[in-house]
Write a protein that holds these residues in place. Structure first.
Motif, PDB file in Angstrom:
ATOM      1  N   ASP A  10      35.903  17.050  35.873  1.00 35.42           N
ATOM      2  CA  ASP A  10      36.867  17.940  35.240  1.00 35.42           C
ATOM      3  C   ASP A  10      36.543  19.380  35.596  1.00 35.42           C
ATOM      4  N   ARG A  62      40.689  21.114  28.209  1.00 37.15           N
ATOM      5  CA  ARG A  62      41.961  20.834  27.553  1.00 37.15           C
ATOM      6  C   ARG A  62      42.108  21.785  26.373  1.00 37.15           C
ATOM      7  N   LYS A  63      43.325  22.274  26.155  1.00 36.75           N
ATOM      8  CA  LYS A  63      43.557  23.153  25.013  1.00 36.75           C
ATOM      9  C   LYS A  63      43.454  22.352  23.723  1.00 36.75           C
ATOM     10  N   ARG A  64      42.946  22.997  22.691  1.00 39.06           N
ATOM     11  CA  ARG A  64      42.794  22.322  21.408  1.00 39.06           C
ATOM     12  C   ARG A  64      44.153  22.056  20.760  1.00 39.06           C
ATOM     13  N   PHE A  72      50.130  22.182  24.607  1.00 40.43           N
ATOM     14  CA  PHE A  72      50.064  21.523  25.902  1.00 40.43           C
ATOM     15  C   PHE A  72      49.368  22.418  26.904  1.00 40.43           C
ATOM     16  N   THR A 107      42.163  18.404  34.700  1.00 37.21           N
ATOM     17  CA  THR A 107      41.950  18.790  33.307  1.00 37.21           C
ATOM     18  C   THR A 107      41.366  17.611  32.541  1.00 37.21           C
ATOM     19  N   GLN A 108      40.517  17.905  31.569  1.00 35.10           N
ATOM     20  CA  GLN A 108      39.888  16.863  30.758  1.00 35.10           C
ATOM     21  C   GLN A 108      40.957  15.992  30.120  1.00 35.10           C
ATOM     22  N   PRO A 109      40.754  14.678  30.104  1.00 32.21           N
ATOM     23  CA  PRO A 109      41.726  13.797  29.435  1.00 32.21           C
ATOM     24  C   PRO A 109      41.610  13.910  27.918  1.00 32.21           C
ATOM     25  N   LYS A 110      42.607  13.345  27.241  1.00 33.42           N
ATOM     26  CA  LYS A 110      42.575  13.330  25.764  1.00 33.42           C
ATOM     27  C   LYS A 110      41.391  12.522  25.289  1.00 33.42           C
ATOM     28  N   GLU A 111      40.856  12.920  24.177  1.00 34.10           N
ATOM     29  CA  GLU A 111      39.700  12.210  23.617  1.00 34.10           C
ATOM     30  C   GLU A 111      40.127  11.099  22.708  1.00 34.10           C
TER      31      GLU A 111
END
Length: 81
Positions: free
Chosen positions: A10, A14-16, A19, A77-81
């Protein structure tokens, strides 16, 4: 150096909320942003002093660079957790 760009990983956080991606979390992300800024500034300067046909070419280059930036950021971008 090209091997570092081909390794999985990554580059952007990712934004907290909402989007999109946040700031880069790896040096590769900062390089991508720096290259994008350099292309935008170069095309802007080229477009400022250009004939109408050259100005259209600069605009197409800017749109292409923006599309490429979106593609790279979305893939890294980091994937969703």
């Amino acid at each position: 150096m090209l091997d570092a760009f081909l390794k999985p990983g990554d580059w952007f956080a990712r934004k907290r909320f909402g989007f999109g991606a946040g700031l880069p979390i790896a040096w590769q992300g900062w390089v991508v942003y720096a290259l994008y800024l350099a292309i935008m500034l170069g095309c802007s300067h080229w477009r400022h002093d250009a004939q109408p046909l050259d100005a259209r070419a600069a605009l197409v280059a800017m749109i292409g660079a923006t599309g490429l930036l979106f593609l790279i950021v979305s893939r890294r971008t980091q994937p969703k957790e």
